[in-house]
Design a protein around this motif. Structure first.
Motif, PDB file in Angstrom:
ATOM      1  N   SER A 226      69.155  59.977 -41.141  1.00  0.00           N
ATOM      2  CA  SER A 226      68.393  59.419 -41.744  1.00  0.00           C
ATOM      3  C   SER A 226      68.450  59.404 -43.157  1.00  0.00           C
ATOM      4  O   SER A 226      67.609  58.510 -44.164  1.00  0.00           O
ATOM      5  N   THR A 227      69.368  59.953 -44.468  1.00  0.00           N
ATOM      6  CA  THR A 227      69.198  60.100 -45.406  1.00  0.00           C
ATOM      7  C   THR A 227      69.527  59.146 -45.770  1.00  0.00           C
ATOM      8  O   THR A 227      69.369  58.568 -46.914  1.00  0.00           O
ATOM      9  N   HIS A 228      71.532  59.234 -44.747  1.00  0.00           N
ATOM     10  CA  HIS A 228      71.879  57.441 -45.748  1.00  0.00           C
ATOM     11  C   HIS A 228      70.961  56.101 -44.996  1.00  0.00           C
ATOM     12  O   HIS A 228      71.335  55.028 -46.373  1.00  0.00           O
ATOM     13  N   ALA A 229      70.518  56.352 -44.367  1.00  0.00           N
ATOM     14  CA  ALA A 229      69.654  55.328 -43.772  1.00  0.00           C
ATOM     15  C   ALA A 229      68.963  54.489 -45.234  1.00  0.00           C
ATOM     16  O   ALA A 229      68.837  53.487 -45.631  1.00  0.00           O
TER      17      ALA A 229
ATOM     18  N   VAL B 284      73.531  54.336 -38.283  1.00  0.00           N
ATOM     19  CA  VAL B 284      73.187  54.254 -39.906  1.00  0.00           C
ATOM     20  C   VAL B 284      72.237  52.449 -39.421  1.00  0.00           C
ATOM     21  O   VAL B 284      71.131  52.387 -39.741  1.00  0.00           O
ATOM     22  N   LYS B 285      73.640  51.669 -39.525  1.00  0.00           N
ATOM     23  CA  LYS B 285      73.506  50.654 -39.202  1.00  0.00           C
ATOM     24  C   LYS B 285      72.118  50.363 -38.118  1.00  0.00           C
ATOM     25  O   LYS B 285      71.186  49.821 -37.535  1.00  0.00           O
ATOM     26  N   HIS B 286      71.981  50.952 -36.636  1.00  0.00           N
ATOM     27  CA  HIS B 286      71.152  51.370 -35.836  1.00  0.00           C
ATOM     28  C   HIS B 286      69.445  51.941 -36.849  1.00  0.00           C
ATOM     29  O   HIS B 286      69.080  51.408 -35.973  1.00  0.00           O
ATOM     30  N   GLU B 287      70.022  52.656 -37.418  1.00  0.00           N
ATOM     31  CA  GLU B 287      68.434  53.047 -37.696  1.00  0.00           C
ATOM     32  C   GLU B 287      67.825  51.858 -38.832  1.00  0.00           C
ATOM     33  O   GLU B 287      66.774  51.846 -38.738  1.00  0.00           O
TER      34      GLU B 287
ATOM     35  N   PRO C  25      76.633  57.946 -31.532  1.00  0.00           N
ATOM     36  CA  PRO C  25      77.521  56.447 -32.098  1.00  0.00           C
ATOM     37  C   PRO C  25      78.298  57.233 -33.581  1.00  0.00           C
ATOM     38  O   PRO C  25      78.022  57.732 -33.710  1.00  0.00           O
ATOM     39  N   ALA C  26      79.891  56.157 -33.679  1.00  0.00           N
ATOM     40  CA  ALA C  26      80.105  56.097 -34.875  1.00  0.00           C
ATOM     41  C   ALA C  26      78.880  56.439 -36.158  1.00  0.00           C
ATOM     42  O   ALA C  26      77.515  55.592 -35.641  1.00  0.00           O
ATOM     43  N   PHE C  27      79.370  57.129 -36.533  1.00  0.00           N
ATOM     44  CA  PHE C  27      78.350  57.548 -38.283  1.00  0.00           C
ATOM     45  C   PHE C  27      77.571  56.280 -38.983  1.00  0.00           C
ATOM     46  O   PHE C  27      76.119  55.827 -38.339  1.00  0.00           O
TER      47      PHE C  27
END
Length: 320
Positions: A303-306, A257-260, A251-253
């Protein structure tokens, strides 16, 4: 030979009981392990009402600097297994104790509530201060990384393999990166394949790293069976077990992030409706700068951004 009366046979059947086995992985903390064991005890009572329940608990890793068990493992075996669950079990076996509890109760609560003592104990990550939060509070002073074999021994693995997908070869992954204050203590390492190492978060919080490993292990668990013997994979398929994750659409970045954030941190759609995005992004960039690192030269890691978004929201909530 005379047949046993039906009542005696039923009593004999009940004595067989239900075996409940849980292996506390190094990436599981007290909360995740306790909840999973509790749900197994509930399921055992529902499926076999009144049958004796026998809990067998093993522990991987979770060692302190003295070689004993850390706080999470010790609390799980004593306060939780023996202290709380003891009333609802016939037998408990752990690396520290073996107890036959006597008459078990069947009025198992519907919900497990986990509270924390108001005694100044250090629980969780302090998102307001953004300190380094290693799991090993008293690391050794070694200057070089431990060997793969030493890490595997600490993790309780007979063979060195990726903790998530069981594939080889493996890489030595710092739990808290050295650039964020992480040590070369064996307790600050995980074994991951190259793909999962490249996905893992680079953050200052050891428990968040292990929580991500736990999440990824559940997400990618079908890949564990790709190299299994054919007779085992056939048996698994007959019992509805999926073999191999297959190709996942990338998926797009921000979608990733939203999914995680939803899957790992429990965000809901309403959590993404923020009236002051300017303040959220200000907090996010502060977290990103002060408590995350870069690995493999990668600027952006899902993972870092989430994790940084989750910490930023917690910091905003504390300020309200």
């Amino acid at each position: 030979m005379a047949k046993k009366p039906k009542r005696q046979r039923r009593q004999g059947q009940r004595r067989k009981g239900v075996a409940i086995y849980h292996d506390m992985k190094v990436y599981e903390n007290f909360e995740r392990s306790a909840q999973r064991i509790f749900e197994c005890v509930q399921a055992a009572q529902k499926q076999s009402p009144g049958a004796p329940r026998h809990l067998y608990l093993d522990v991987q890793g979770h060692r302190n600097s003295a070689g004993g068990y850390d706080h999470d493992a010790f609390e799980l075996m004593t306060d939780f297994a023996l202290g709380f669950l003891g009333d609802y079990l016939t037998e408990i076996r752990t690396p520290l104790l073996h107890v036959r509890t006597g008459k078990q109760r069947d009025d198992i609560p519907d919900v497990l509530g986990i509270g924390y003592p108001d005694d100044g104990s250090d629980y969780g990550y302090d998102s307001s201060a953004l300190p380094v939060k290693p799991r090993e509070h008293h690391p050794d002073v070694r200057k070089t990384r431990p060997t793969v074999r030493a890490i595997a021994d600490y993790l309780g693995m007979e063979e060195a393999a990726c903790l998530i997908c069981w594939r080889t070869p493996v890489e030595r992954a710092h739990v808290v990166p050295t650039q964020l204050g992480g040590s070369n203590d064996v307790r600050n390492f995980a074994l991951l394949c190259a793909d999962h190492h490249a996905e893992a978060p680079d953050v200052a919080d050891a428990e968040s790293f292990w929580a991500w490993v736990d999440y990824a292990e559940l997400r990618d668990s079908p890949d564990k069976w790709l190299d299994a013997p054919e007779e085992l994979t056939e048996w698994l398929r007959r019992h509805g077990v999926r073999i191999g994750v297959g190709e996942r659409e990338r998926p797009a970045f921000f979608a990733a992030v939203k999914h995680e954030l939803k899957s790992l941190y429990g965000w809901t759609d309403s959590d993404f409706v923020v009236t002051d995005w300017g303040s959220l992004m200000e907090e996010f960039h502060q977290v990103l700068e002060e408590a995350t690192g870069r690995h493999f030269g990668v600027e952006k890691k899902v993972s870092t951004h989430a994790w940084a978004y989750h910490m930023a929201r917690q910091r905003m909530n504390r300020q309200e």
